[in-house]
Design a protein around this motif. Sequence first.
Motif: not given
Length: 102
Positions: A4, A65-69, A6-9, A2, A12
């Motif tokens: 996609m 884990s794929g978080v960029t922001t 980056g993920l946004v958390n 996949c 945190s």
Amino acid sequence: RCVMPGLVNIQSHPTNQPITRGVCEEFVNPALYMTALYDRTNLWHADQDGLCYGAVVGYGELLASGVTTVVDYAARPPDGWIELMAKSGLRVYAGPAFRDAD
């Protein structure tokens, strides 16, 4: 596979949460009912170095884990917090933390 963005958390706490990881599982305190729903962050008061190391671990886990922001909420930001954010490789937004119930 996949692809996609980056993920946004949006919430945190990497400065203090890595320090308290494993409390429920490792101490096996029946008063906590093996749940992380109870606030246990006040059991350990990390010094400035501990908070910085926690942030480094937390930022690394977020990236892995794929978080960029991320929005990083810290009640007691450690010295050098902004510099750690800049070095992390993440887009980090500093959020002041507060407790309205205390």
